[in-house]
Design an enzyme around this catalytic site. Structure first.
Site: not given
Ligand code: NAD
Length: 446
Positions: A31, A264
């Site tokens: 991250d 989402c």
């Molecule tokens: P989040 O915001 O909780 O986490 C994303 C993480 O990625 C953050 O910690 C950020 O610092 C990190 N990040 C961003 N750019 C980076 C890089 N270049 N290098 C390293 N780290 C980096 O997001 P999330 O809720 O986990 O969602 C992630 C994806 O999954 C989204 O597309 C979302 O739509 C999808 N999704 C989410 C859920 C859910 O319930 N949250 C469920 C299914 C799918």
């Protein structure tokens, strides 16, 4: 066993990474948020998800799971790289893919051999192909690689069991090598006979949006029925039960309320609507789903105003701040939207949530008072909004609540309480689609 790099350790990346490690793989979670990585190295989980701490601790101890900010070295060590970064609202409602492009570029700059790059974030159709082009253009030395799509369907609040026992796994690939590797990573789930949907990248990308949009549509559908119920004196809970018992329909996602929120559905329906418009086939049902959802929040505000009168100087207690129970995620939470609107109208807000207080504090104006518990929230309140149906809010001592509140008004956004029992106790109970039209309810502003 595989060496896996998980880029992004948010709700999806951390859960997926920890579970892949639990399957016996070696997983490096990356991250760019150094503070988050430091906490994770110490076994501290940066968000609330039941059971995740145990899995992270176990795999840290076994040496299968590690955390770093150093994507370059992780890419050099791992053959499979998952991208699980955020894809928030972008300009004009489309998905903001800037984190995806940044991750893909950095991966390409550091590849020193074949890599399978797996897109796990929710992204519009065509993103996998664009990642392929971007990686090919950025590579320092010509190297074979594949790009796959493996959308994630876990739900916050039950993420571990959703990941370990999913309804299905979707694997979108454009090469046999990539397909075999991805299927191999998920092989431990064959024991549970998890269905695998193997398809091309574009189809896999669309499955995720189609699934989320369909679930959101179910919610907006039942909310429209609820609004109709309020006019004709019917009870939407019974309508939903009568519908949901039909196996072809199913009872899930048929709960009327203040509309869907969360990290989402709002952004994914918006991205799908925008994307479909751009490619020349605007999805009308998705657009209607979004419109109904937006209207639902406004309806709740109208109901509050109607039940309480002018908001200026009124104290409103809000129970529940996360977008749903069992998570501390407040992204696009309906509760936060309602609070902001009520503050603008001059109300004083006192709020409580079992786990989402810190996130809510960061997202709300400083004038919001955060209470210690339920009773401090509703003490002397002109109105109580039940915004999130946490278990501990489902059987409150309503006689005590009535004694403590200034006015007995409960806005029950989740239809937790029985309208008749509440009315018998002397409450003005405002639910969603529960038979008693608001204009037939007692007003409390004299
Ligand atoms: P989040 O915001 O909780 O986490 C994303 C993480 O990625 C953050 O910690 C950020 O610092 C990190 N990040 C961003 N750019 C980076 C890089 N270049 N290098 C390293 N780290 C980096 O997001 P999330 O809720 O986990 O969602 C992630 C994806 O999954 C989204 O597309 C979302 O739509 C999808 N999704 C989410 C859920 C859910 O319930 N949250 C469920 C299914 C799918």
């Amino acid at each position: 066993m595989y060496k896996i790099c998980m880029v992004g350790t948010g709700y999806v990346g951390l859960v997926s990474g920890a579970c892949f490690a639990d399957f016996g793989n070696t997983v490096i979670c990356v991250d760019k948020d150094a503070g988050k990585v430091e906490r994770l190295k110490n076994g501290e989980i940066p968000f609330y998800e039941i059971g995740l701490d145990e899995i992270v601790a176990r795999n840290l101890k076994e040496g299968r799971l590690s955390f770093t900010t150093d994507l370059a070295s992780a890419v050099k060590k791992c053959e499979v790289i998952f991208i699980a970064v955020g894809t928030p609202y972008g300009k004009g409602g489309e998905a903001d893919l800037s984190y995806v492009w940044a991750a893909a570029r950095e991966i390409a700059q550091n590849m020193n051999g074949y890599r399978l790059i797996v897109q796990k974030s929710t992204v519009p159709v065509g993103t996998g192909a664009k990642i392929r082009d971007l990686v090919a253009k950025t590579l320092k030395k010509k190297t074979a690689f594949d790009v796959a799509s493996n959308p994630e369907f876990l739900r916050e609040g039950s993420a571990i069991s959703d990941f370990m026992r999913p309804d299905r796994v979707v694997i979108g690939t454009s090469s046999q090598r990539g397909e075999d590797m991805l299927a191999g990573i998920y092989a431990p789930l064959y024991l549970n006979e998890t269905p695998m949907v193997r398809t091309n990248v574009e189809t896999a990308e669309l499955i995720k949006y189609a699934a989320n949009a369909f679930l959101a549509t179910k919610i907006s559908f039942i909310n429209e029925m609820a609004n109709l119920c309020e006019i004709v004196g019917a009870d939407v809970k019974v309508v939903a039960r009568g519908m949901g018992l039909d196996n072809r329909i199913g009872g899930k996602f048929l709960h009327a309320g203040a509309g869907y929120g969360g990290s989402c559905f709002p952004k994914d329906t918006s991205a799908l609507a925008t994307f479909s418009r751009k490619v020349g086939y605007p999805l009308r049902i998705v657009k209607a789903t979004i419109d109904v959802n937006d209207g639902q929040r406004q309806r709740i505000l109208d109901k509050i105003r109607r039940a309480v009168g002018p908001m200026k100087g009124k104290t409103v207690g809000v129970l529940g701040l996360s977008f749903k129970p069992n998570t501390d995620d407040v992204r696009d939470s309906v509760a936060l939207d309602l609070i902001k609107a009520l503050l603008r109208a001059g109300a004083r807000i006192r709020a409580f949530d079992p786990v989402a207080m810190d996130n809510a504090r960061a997202a709300l104006p400083a004038s919001v008072v955060f209470a210690e518990d339920v009773w401090e929230t509703l003490d002397g309140a002109d109105c109580l909004i039940l915004a999130t149906e946490w278990n501990e809010f489902r059987r409150l001592d309503m006689a005590k609540a009535k004694r403590m509140m200034k006015r007995p008004v409960v806005i029950d956004c989740k239809n937790v309480y029985d309208p008749k029992a509440m009315a018998d106790m002397g409450f003005v109970h405002v639910g969603v689609g529960r038979g008693i039209p608001l204009d037939k309810q007692k007003r409390t502003d004299g």
